[in-house]
Design a protein around this motif. Structure first.
Motif, PDB file in Angstrom:
ATOM      1  N   GLY A  58       0.812  -1.214   0.000  1.00  0.00           N
ATOM      2  CA  GLY A  58       0.000   0.000   0.000  1.00  0.00           C
ATOM      3  C   GLY A  58       0.843   1.260   0.000  1.00  0.00           C
ATOM      4  O   GLY A  58       2.073   1.210  -0.055  1.00  0.00           O
ATOM      5  N   PRO A  59       0.179   2.420   0.070  1.00  0.00           N
ATOM      6  CA  PRO A  59       0.893   3.700  -0.018  1.00  0.00           C
ATOM      7  C   PRO A  59       1.918   3.935   1.089  1.00  0.00           C
ATOM      8  O   PRO A  59       2.954   4.539   0.841  1.00  0.00           O
ATOM      9  CB  PRO A  59      -0.217   4.757   0.028  1.00  0.00           C
ATOM     10  CG  PRO A  59      -1.438   4.053   0.463  1.00  0.00           C
ATOM     11  CD  PRO A  59      -1.254   2.595   0.193  1.00  0.00           C
ATOM     12  N   LYS A  60       1.674   3.431   2.286  1.00  0.00           N
ATOM     13  CA  LYS A  60       2.647   3.634   3.370  1.00  0.00           C
ATOM     14  C   LYS A  60       3.881   2.761   3.174  1.00  0.00           C
ATOM     15  O   LYS A  60       4.912   2.990   3.780  1.00  0.00           O
ATOM     16  CB  LYS A  60       2.006   3.350   4.724  1.00  0.00           C
ATOM     17  CG  LYS A  60       0.998   4.399   5.132  1.00  0.00           C
ATOM     18  CD  LYS A  60       1.366   4.959   6.458  1.00  0.00           C
ATOM     19  CE  LYS A  60       0.346   5.996   6.853  1.00  0.00           C
ATOM     20  NZ  LYS A  60       0.704   6.692   8.028  1.00  0.00           N
ATOM     21  N   GLY A  61       3.770   1.750   2.314  1.00  0.00           N
ATOM     22  CA  GLY A  61       4.919   0.900   2.011  1.00  0.00           C
ATOM     23  C   GLY A  61       6.030   1.654   1.319  1.00  0.00           C
ATOM     24  O   GLY A  61       7.166   1.208   1.281  1.00  0.00           O
ATOM     25  N   LEU A  62       5.701   2.809   0.781  1.00  0.00           N
ATOM     26  CA  LEU A  62       6.708   3.621   0.104  1.00  0.00           C
ATOM     27  C   LEU A  62       7.534   4.461   1.063  1.00  0.00           C
ATOM     28  O   LEU A  62       8.518   5.070   0.673  1.00  0.00           O
ATOM     29  CB  LEU A  62       6.025   4.546  -0.917  1.00  0.00           C
ATOM     30  CG  LEU A  62       5.345   3.840  -2.086  1.00  0.00           C
ATOM     31  CD1 LEU A  62       4.498   4.823  -2.879  1.00  0.00           C
ATOM     32  CD2 LEU A  62       6.375   3.179  -2.974  1.00  0.00           C
ATOM     33  N   VAL A  63       7.138   4.515   2.320  1.00  0.00           N
ATOM     34  CA  VAL A  63       7.846   5.329   3.312  1.00  0.00           C
ATOM     35  C   VAL A  63       9.011   4.508   3.863  1.00  0.00           C
ATOM     36  O   VAL A  63       8.798   3.508   4.540  1.00  0.00           O
ATOM     37  CB  VAL A  63       6.902   5.773   4.450  1.00  0.00           C
ATOM     38  CG1 VAL A  63       7.645   6.603   5.478  1.00  0.00           C
ATOM     39  CG2 VAL A  63       5.716   6.550   3.890  1.00  0.00           C
ATOM     40  N   GLU A 102      13.655  -0.693  -4.457  1.00  0.00           N
ATOM     41  CA  GLU A 102      14.140  -2.027  -4.826  1.00  0.00           C
ATOM     42  C   GLU A 102      13.967  -3.012  -3.669  1.00  0.00           C
ATOM     43  O   GLU A 102      13.632  -4.181  -3.889  1.00  0.00           O
ATOM     44  CB  GLU A 102      15.601  -1.978  -5.284  1.00  0.00           C
ATOM     45  CG  GLU A 102      15.767  -1.407  -6.670  1.00  0.00           C
ATOM     46  CD  GLU A 102      15.056  -2.217  -7.748  1.00  0.00           C
ATOM     47  OE1 GLU A 102      15.191  -3.453  -7.784  1.00  0.00           O
ATOM     48  OE2 GLU A 102      14.350  -1.597  -8.564  1.00  0.00           O
ATOM     49  N   ILE A 103      14.201  -2.550  -2.461  1.00  0.00           N
ATOM     50  CA  ILE A 103      13.998  -3.404  -1.284  1.00  0.00           C
ATOM     51  C   ILE A 103      12.528  -3.791  -1.177  1.00  0.00           C
ATOM     52  O   ILE A 103      12.182  -4.943  -0.917  1.00  0.00           O
ATOM     53  CB  ILE A 103      14.486  -2.704   0.000  1.00  0.00           C
ATOM     54  CG1 ILE A 103      16.007  -2.569  -0.029  1.00  0.00           C
ATOM     55  CG2 ILE A 103      14.028  -3.451   1.246  1.00  0.00           C
ATOM     56  CD1 ILE A 103      16.579  -1.698   1.077  1.00  0.00           C
ATOM     57  N   ARG A 104      11.665  -2.815  -1.390  1.00  0.00           N
ATOM     58  CA  ARG A 104      10.220  -3.078  -1.339  1.00  0.00           C
ATOM     59  C   ARG A 104       9.831  -4.115  -2.397  1.00  0.00           C
ATOM     60  O   ARG A 104       9.125  -5.085  -2.109  1.00  0.00           O
ATOM     61  CB  ARG A 104       9.469  -1.766  -1.563  1.00  0.00           C
ATOM     62  CG  ARG A 104       7.972  -1.897  -1.558  1.00  0.00           C
ATOM     63  CD  ARG A 104       7.378  -0.499  -1.744  1.00  0.00           C
ATOM     64  NE  ARG A 104       5.957  -0.490  -1.583  1.00  0.00           N
ATOM     65  CZ  ARG A 104       5.103  -0.125  -2.532  1.00  0.00           C
ATOM     66  NH1 ARG A 104       5.548   0.275  -3.704  1.00  0.00           N
ATOM     67  NH2 ARG A 104       3.818  -0.129  -2.300  1.00  0.00           N
ATOM     68  N   LYS A 105      10.287  -3.925  -3.610  1.00  0.00           N
ATOM     69  CA  LYS A 105       9.977  -4.852  -4.704  1.00  0.00           C
ATOM     70  C   LYS A 105      10.479  -6.261  -4.387  1.00  0.00           C
ATOM     71  O   LYS A 105       9.750  -7.240  -4.539  1.00  0.00           O
ATOM     72  CB  LYS A 105      10.611  -4.332  -6.000  1.00  0.00           C
ATOM     73  CG  LYS A 105      10.363  -5.189  -7.201  1.00  0.00           C
ATOM     74  CD  LYS A 105      11.047  -4.583  -8.424  1.00  0.00           C
ATOM     75  CE  LYS A 105      11.035  -5.565  -9.585  1.00  0.00           C
ATOM     76  NZ  LYS A 105      11.842  -5.112 -10.697  1.00  0.00           N
TER      77      LYS A 105
END
Length: 120
Positions: A58-63, A102-105
């Motif tokens: 979700g959007p907070k995953g980008l933080v 990249e870590i998130r992906k």
């Protein structure tokens, strides 16, 4: 209170902690993972991994302050040692460290492929 509600409660507390200017301004990045709500999320074990996957996507995953990848790493390592998971392959590759997207992906791909036993 069910597991997902408890998870959501701890996430809200953890985000509040991470967003505190006093915490953000501290030079130690591990400061975000010392909070009791983060520890409670990790202690809940592999049963919360689908919730983490949803939250991280979700959007907070980008933080980048929200160290979901490190939570996944801690949970998977501990669950594997306890015999709860048959996979222990989650480790953030050095080549992507410092690159939050990249870590998130990488983390989301790992979670999508992870086989979590139904009994958890």
């Amino acid at each position: 209170m069910g597991l997902e509600e408890e998870f959501s409660r701890h996430v809200a507390l953890w985000y509040e902690h991470c967003d505190d200017p006093k915490v953000r301004g501290y030079p130690d990045p591990a400061r975000f993972r010392r909070h009791y709500a983060y520890k409670a999320i990790v202690a809940a074990g592999p049963a919360v991994l689908p919730f983490i996957q949803k939250e991280y996507a979700g959007p907070k995953g980008l933080v980048p302050l929200y160290d979901w990848a490190y939570a996944v790493e801690e949970i998977v390592k501990k669950a594997y040692a306890q015999g709860l998971l048959s996979q222990n392959g989650f480790k953030i590759p050095p080549v992507i460290r410092g690159n939050p997207e990249e870590i998130r992906k990488y983390t989301l791909e790992f979670l999508a492929e992870l086989k979590i036993p139904e009994t958890l």
